[in-house]
Every structure is written in structure tokens, then in C-alpha cells.
Design a protein around this motif. Sequence first.
Motif, short mmCIF file in Angstrom:
data_model
loop_
_atom_site.label_atom_id
_atom_site.label_comp_id
_atom_site.label_asym_id
_atom_site.label_seq_id
_atom_site.Cartn_x
_atom_site.Cartn_y
_atom_site.Cartn_z
N HIS A 1 4.29 14.35 9.42
CA HIS A 1 3.64 15.56 9.92
C HIS A 1 3.33 15.34 11.40
O HIS A 1 2.46 14.55 11.74
CB HIS A 1 2.36 15.83 9.12
CG HIS A 1 1.69 17.13 9.43
ND1 HIS A 1 0.95 17.81 8.51
CD2 HIS A 1 1.62 17.88 10.57
CE1 HIS A 1 0.45 18.91 9.04
NE2 HIS A 1 0.85 18.97 10.31
N ASP A 2 4.04 16.03 12.27
CA ASP A 2 3.82 15.94 13.71
C ASP A 2 2.69 16.91 14.07
O ASP A 2 2.85 18.12 14.01
CB ASP A 2 5.10 16.29 14.47
CG ASP A 2 5.04 15.90 15.93
OD1 ASP A 2 4.03 16.24 16.58
OD2 ASP A 2 5.99 15.26 16.42
N ALA A 3 1.55 16.35 14.47
CA ALA A 3 0.34 17.15 14.64
C ALA A 3 0.26 17.90 15.96
O ALA A 3 -0.69 18.67 16.17
CB ALA A 3 -0.89 16.25 14.48
N HIS A 4 1.23 17.69 16.86
CA HIS A 4 1.15 18.38 18.16
C HIS A 4 2.54 18.37 18.81
O HIS A 4 3.02 17.33 19.26
CB HIS A 4 0.15 17.65 19.07
CG HIS A 4 0.02 18.25 20.44
ND1 HIS A 4 -1.21 18.40 21.06
CD2 HIS A 4 0.92 18.72 21.34
CE1 HIS A 4 -1.04 18.93 22.27
NE2 HIS A 4 0.26 19.13 22.45
N LEU A 5 3.16 19.54 18.85
CA LEU A 5 4.43 19.68 19.56
C LEU A 5 4.60 21.11 20.02
O LEU A 5 3.76 21.98 19.77
CB LEU A 5 5.61 19.22 18.69
CG LEU A 5 5.85 19.81 17.29
CD1 LEU A 5 6.23 21.28 17.32
CD2 LEU A 5 6.94 19.04 16.58
N HIS A 6 5.72 21.34 20.72
CA HIS A 6 6.05 22.67 21.23
C HIS A 6 7.48 22.96 20.77
O HIS A 6 8.46 22.54 21.39
CB HIS A 6 5.91 22.69 22.75
CG HIS A 6 4.57 22.15 23.20
ND1 HIS A 6 3.40 22.83 22.96
CD2 HIS A 6 4.23 20.98 23.78
CE1 HIS A 6 2.38 22.10 23.41
NE2 HIS A 6 2.86 20.98 23.91
N LEU A 7 7.57 23.67 19.67
CA LEU A 7 8.79 23.76 18.88
C LEU A 7 9.97 24.35 19.65
O LEU A 7 11.01 23.70 19.83
CB LEU A 7 8.50 24.58 17.62
CG LEU A 7 9.51 24.59 16.49
CD1 LEU A 7 8.82 24.98 15.18
CD2 LEU A 7 10.66 25.54 16.76
N MET A 8 9.86 25.58 20.09
CA MET A 8 10.98 26.24 20.74
C MET A 8 11.29 25.62 22.09
O MET A 8 12.46 25.46 22.47
CB MET A 8 10.68 27.73 20.89
CG MET A 8 10.53 28.47 19.57
SD MET A 8 12.10 28.67 18.70
CE MET A 8 12.78 30.06 19.58
N PHE A 9 10.27 25.25 22.81
CA PHE A 9 10.47 24.61 24.11
C PHE A 9 11.20 23.29 23.94
O PHE A 9 12.13 22.97 24.69
CB PHE A 9 9.12 24.41 24.79
CG PHE A 9 9.21 23.92 26.20
CD1 PHE A 9 9.81 24.69 27.17
CD2 PHE A 9 8.69 22.69 26.56
CE1 PHE A 9 9.90 24.24 28.49
CE2 PHE A 9 8.78 22.23 27.86
CZ PHE A 9 9.38 23.01 28.83
#
Length: 529
Positions: free
Chosen positions: A59-67
Motif C-alpha cells: 500500500h503506497d501511502a503517498h503518490l501522484h497517480l496520473m502525474f
Amino acid sequence: IIISQNVFTSLNDFPSPALIAISDNVIVAVDEIHTLERYRTNTTKVIDVGDQLVAPGLHDAHLHLMFGSMYETRSVNLSTAHSAEEAADLVETFAETRPTDEWVIGYGWDQTNWEDSNFPRKETLDRLNETRPILLFHAEGHYTWVNSRALEIARITSETIAPPFGEIVKDETGEPTGVLIETASNFVTSIALNFPPHEKEALLESFLSLSARYGVTSVNDLYASALDAINDFELYRAFDEANRLTTRIHIYPELDGNIDRAKMLRNRYNSPTFQLAGLKQFIDGVVTSHTAYMIDPYVDRPETRGQPTQSPERLAQLVREADREGFQIRLHAIGDGAVRLGLDVFERAAEQNGMNDRRHAIEHIEIIDPDDVKRFKKLNVIPSVQPSHLALMPKESHTLRVAEEKHPYIYPIQTLLKEAGRIAFSTDFPIAPLNPMEQLYYALTRYDHQGNPWNEIERISLAEALKAYTIGAAYSTHRDDQLGTIESGKYADLVIFEKNLFDLSPEDIRETNVAYTIMNGAIVYDANL
């Protein structure tokens, strides 16, 4: 039924032999291997993976998916460049491969790794045989480098006034140099990242494929200011309703005071695989641009200690109102001043609204004052960190900017885990690669950009790192009753590595691949196919 000699449930510190029985999308039993016949039926599929390690889905708790997907699929990587000229050469070569793109987009440049550590200039890009606008994101994502054509399209001139918490870097004559810091990048990104629907759909499909390959079954997609122009929550919803999501998506839009909109989105996006999980806001920027908010002035620029993105009073009001309405809040805080301010506003919200189980989070925590460490547990605030960030750039990017007595409190992962009792791991993708093995490697080794240990006392064990990537992240997202461990009654989200990580060195862990990814009871990645 999954059978393995090494099942790490995230409930214990070591793996052990077990079988995992799955019915539909739920784990119905975790038992000893010899009990197989108790669960097998005529239609049961049994997968015996031998010594391969089985763990809860990551579980990746912090990302910017589309970017991040844009970085992976339609941008040029500039991290190998050793100068502005080398970066420009890479841009020119890449641009030739995508002649129909309206914008030429790149990422990963970092002047602190160059012999000339000054910011690059637009003229270096203007010299290229390229008439299209060029937009290049810095390695940390907090500033951009553009050519004159991009400035022209965004109508940025010597007369343009920067927005709050932003800077248009200008030369001695007042002309923009081509570097835009923090919110000033919005002038360009709001135009450049406005992709058509079919491109956004391709980006989402690409991300889902990538996350499945890495064993990532849940992600938190956080508001990212200048990068948010590319987001499309309705696209996520359409994929969810069509059963096309192979990764659970938890969104955290901007904490901006519009509580009615936030409540509407929370009601609209509320499924087991796609939901609004909370709200996010920035307190400060980053150390390298001196926009991280510090308690004390910067050593190399004593005239500043950075500043918060907005007044403490305004931030406290935003947090108080959202907390009262039951929203979890995640605050970007890199400097020790920002971390303290974040904890202060959470404490004030608790005093005014009463203590609750909101599980607010502080993101990044690159520098912290030791007096603030114990406040996390007291306030039930989650430290959310990215182990590989300490290797994004030279150690000197931080140690030359803060006083020596603060050096032991830079990226303090072990300290935060010990004092807070739990911690959540993530990549901040695309600032760091989505590959979780990189995060495990840096959590275990504490190596910096040049391969030297940094604050080795802050290393943690493999079990602690895996728990941060599973139950720690699930707890921080209020999903620990459904995700994060391998036990009966939880969703069948699992990752099976090609080897037992507990038998490997950190270097070998870094090179280990995923054999299978199971999300919601279905195999969504099989390395054999």
C-alpha cells in the motif's frame, strides 16, 4: 488456496509456513499447510509457491497517480544529466521521437548534481531545434524549467506577478529566466497538462499495469498543486464501475475550505476500490529551494527560514473545519518548522473538536525538532515517509543548509517509528520510482545519493519496513480493518515475491521481482505470462 513456506502476515516479525484460503475476494482462512483438505473443493485452485514470500498487498501511502504515469510513458528522464546542456541534449533527442506532442515534457533535472549548481536558464532550451513549448520538472517536483515559447503561451513576462507561495525567477533586468518555483509553475502546468480524455485513459491503464507488476494493490493519490491539472476523478470512477481497477485508489483532494464540495465527493466516491479518504494541503516547500519552513534560519541563507504556504491562523481554520466534519487530513511538512506547525494545528483541532480517531498524517518529515517527536503518539498523528528520498540528491543538499546539531534529525525513520508506534511508507511517485523494493532497500541501508550511509542509527528491519508498507499504510488510511494483514475476513490483496526476502541481503532485495499480485481475490499480475 495459496501455499507457501514463507507467509508474512504483517502480524508477526518473521514469515512461517501457511496456507491462505480465498473465496471470491476475501481471505476465509489462514491455517497450517496440512489442513489443505479441510478447505479444498472440486473447484478449488491450489497454487503452491514453495519458498517464495507471500505478504499482504503493498500500500503506497503517498503518490501522484496520473502525474507519475505521465513521467513513465510520455516524458524524458533527465536524472542522468550532469549539466543544463546535457539535459537539453536529452530533451532534443526525446522530442524527435514524439513529433506530434503539443508540449515536450521532461522530469528529474537537479542542479545540485551539476558542476554549475545555479538554476538553468531558458536560453539553453531556446537554442534547441524545437519550436514547441518545453516543460521540465525538477527532481523534487517543486519547480519547473521552461523555454521562451512556454513562457509566451503562459503569458509570463517581466510584468507578471508571482502567485502566493510562488516565485518567477528573474534576472537583473527583470526578465524571467525560465525557472518557476512552487505555485508559479501553475501558470504553465494548467495549460500543458490539460490532456484529452483518451490520453488520460491510457495513463491510468499504464499506471494500473505498473502497480500490479510491483505488487502494489492500494495507493493514496494526493493533491499536488501544480500537478493536479492532469487528474480526473471521474475517470477513476468509470474504471471502478467497469471493474477495471486492479489497484485500490484512495484520493485526497485539496484542503481548501470548500467543505460542501469535499462532502459531495466523499459521498460520490465511496466504494471498496475507489474512495475519497481525506484531504491534503501543503505547509511548506522543499529544502533545496529554501522554501521548506524551518524553526531556525538556513545556514547558507541566514536571511530566511522559509515560510508557510499560508498563515498559521488560516491553516488552523481549514484543519478545524475539516476535522469537525470527519475528514482525515494529510499535511506536507518537510522543514522542522512546518512539522511543528502541522502538529500544532492538529492539536488545536483536537482541543476544539474533541479527540477522535481521525488519524491525521504529516507527510515527508525530512527534518524534525526532537521536542516534537513524542507528539505524534500523543496526538495519534501518523508519520508518512519515503525512505528513498534521502537518496534523491547529495547529502549536502540538506547538511549545508541546516545547523550541525540538526543533522541527526534528518529523515529520522527509526526514531519516528519507535516514538509514534507506527509509520506509513510510500514513494511520492513519480518523485521516486513506484518500485517498493527501492524503498525497502533505502530503509534497510540508509544510503545517500552517493552510496554512503546516512544516520545509520535510523535504519529499520525488513519486518518493520514491510509492516510500514502494509498495515502501517492501511491504518493511516482507515482501512486496517479490511487491508494490510493476511488474516481471515480481510480482502484478498496479496503479493508473492520470487524469493524469500528474509533470506536476502538489501542489495538482493532491491533486485527481487514480484511473481504474482492478487487484488480482490483475482490474479492481476503473473510473471510467468
